[in-house]
Write a protein that holds these residues in place. Sequence first.
Motif, short mmCIF file in Angstrom:
data_model
loop_
_atom_site.label_atom_id
_atom_site.label_comp_id
_atom_site.label_asym_id
_atom_site.label_seq_id
_atom_site.Cartn_x
_atom_site.Cartn_y
_atom_site.Cartn_z
N GLU A 51 38.42 12.97 46.39
CA GLU A 51 39.47 13.69 47.11
C GLU A 51 39.22 13.75 48.61
O GLU A 51 40.14 13.58 49.40
N SER B 80 41.24 23.10 38.37
CA SER B 80 41.44 24.22 37.43
C SER B 80 41.35 23.72 35.99
O SER B 80 40.88 24.44 35.09
N THR C 262 51.47 26.13 41.03
CA THR C 262 51.52 24.71 40.65
C THR C 262 52.68 24.42 39.69
O THR C 262 52.78 25.02 38.61
O1 M6R Z 1 46.38 25.95 42.50
P1 M6R Z 1 45.94 25.20 41.26
O2 M6R Z 1 44.62 25.64 40.77
O3 M6R Z 1 46.98 25.26 40.17
O4 M6R Z 1 45.82 23.71 41.73
C1 M6R Z 1 45.52 22.70 40.80
C2 M6R Z 1 45.12 21.42 41.49
O5 M6R Z 1 46.18 20.94 42.27
C3 M6R Z 1 43.88 21.60 42.37
O6 M6R Z 1 42.82 22.12 41.65
C4 M6R Z 1 43.46 20.27 43.00
O7 M6R Z 1 43.00 19.41 42.01
C5 M6R Z 1 42.40 20.52 44.08
N1 M6R Z 1 42.82 19.95 45.32
C6 M6R Z 1 41.06 19.94 43.71
O8 M6R Z 1 40.10 20.16 44.68
#
Ligand code: M6R
Length: 357
Positions: free
Chosen positions: A241, A58, A107
């Motif tokens: 990842e 994000s 988050t």
């Molecule tokens: O739910 P969110 O968009 O707030 O999550 C943020 C990150 O934890 C999330 O984008 C993470 O980096 C992903 N696993 C990436 O693929």
Amino acid sequence: EKGTYPFYMLKEIDEQPLVTRKIIQAYQDINGELTIDSDITKAVSEADRLYIIACGTSYHSGLVGKQLLEHIAKVPVEVHVASEFVYNMPLLSKNPLFIFISQSGETADSRAVLVKVKELGYKTLTVTNVAGSTLSREADYTLLLHAGPEIAVASTKAYTAQIAVLAILADVTAKVNGIERNFDLVHELGIVANAMEVLCDSKEEFEKMASEYLSDTRNCFFIGRALDYYVCLEGALKLKEISYIQAEGFAGGELKHGTIALIEEGTPVVALATQNDVNWNIRGNAKEVLARGANVCTISMKGLETEEDRFVIPEVNELLTPLISVVPLQLLAYYAALHRGCDVDKPRNLAKSVTVE
Ligand code: M6R
């Protein structure tokens, strides 16, 4: 349900054209014009600076969003990683608006910032995929992604949905403020959706590329400039990842300031070349690593391609290229992980929503 798909991630990558079309529809009024709640565009217009706060993927879509909001709506934007911002706040402008980008809306790092800036009395907007999520409930305003549930831990369709929604926010804010736009975003996003489809239909090619460049490597670099640089950060995150290959995204011009020392015979380097203004520069950077033995895989865009390019993506509006240049990188990561026998949807040590700080 993942139906005939072996993994949710592949299904979610494939859903991106449909999600893009759904977003266009969700934000169109009865006359087909893009529209956003006037309270939100008012808040954006009244702010002297937007602060985008997010984590992981994000955060990467936020970087692209900054370019869109600055180019199209002419509002200055800063983008911050939530976990850093909360304890290390920069000097704020007089009248900021905070935009939280979060697929899950749960988050904890992002929520910590939300709580803090609310205490300070600032206005907040959450861009999320989950209506009724904590970040959506606690912010003053919400914009929804309409991407449908994202199950795979590796975020794919939420990334492109976030960029599409931020593009719409930029476009509608520009319209409200009487700023001239030289393209019709509905039309351009339609072209993007079609281009995504072409890429999703080229899976065999990306599977081949993954085995050619990534089958037995320990590391991989992604290089790009301007918007391509941000997509490189996202491509590298996807690859590390789910495949556990050490991957890093770099700004092409930074290589010679240190990173180039890491290039060895056979090191895979994926170069993105979709930006006209820096096409010449990134090609120079690709040559520099090639000369040091790198196994260079250039992905360019139609109109900017050269004969050495490994793959040419269809042409879309230059500001919207991240929406499609990310698709080959998502698929490269997917096939690299698949070939290594990794659990694509549930990579080790990771959870879908990170609800601890
Ligand atoms: O739910 P969110 O968009 O707030 O999550 C943020 C990150 O934890 C999330 O984008 C993470 O980096 C992903 N696993 C990436 O693929």
